[in-house]
Design a protein around this motif. Structure first.
Motif: not given
Length: 136
Positions: A87-108
């Protein structure tokens, strides 16, 4: 840089901004050892591109039309289970990173990362996955 006998890392770029996809494509091409096999401007296209190309890496933006990155993530994971989803995003990694990994992302990775650093991170992820497969 990959060696001549090493296959390039196959990448799908999913971002609704065409210029971002172009910049990422150019950065990976200049880094060497990467080939962009597909592009997507929304979550549904990302799922389709992942299904068709089964890339080594899928770079996924979160803020996209039709289906956003978080909605598309589980379906991409299902359709391309061997792909590394970054996941390559402009949203803050703190909030969205954990959710992205929980949903299947390898990393943020935060947008704005140095392109050379991004290429190195992608190479390391692919190397680690290859090493893990070899160990099992």
């Amino acid at each position: 840089m990959s060696s001549p006998d090493q296959a390039p890392i196959r990448v799908v770029l999913a971002d609704d901004t065409r210029d971002i996809r172009l910049l990422l494509s150019l950065a990976l091409e200049l880094a060497g050892g990467f080939v962009v096999v597909g592009e997507a401007a929304d979550g549904n296209e990302a799922i389709d591109q992942a299904t068709v190309h089964q890339p080594d890496v899928l770079l996924l933006d979160l803020a996209m039309p039709v289906l956003d990155g978080l909605q598309a993530l589980p379906r991409i994971r299902e359709q391309a289970p061997e792909s590394l989803i970054v996941v390559l995003s402009g949203f803050g990694a703190e909030a969205m990173g954990e959710e992205a990994v929980r949903l299947g992302a390898t990393t943020y990775v935060q947008k704005g990362v140095n392109p050379t650093e991004l290429a190195e991170q992608l190479r390391a992820l692919v190397r680690d996955r290859t090493a893990a497969r070899g160990a099992s």
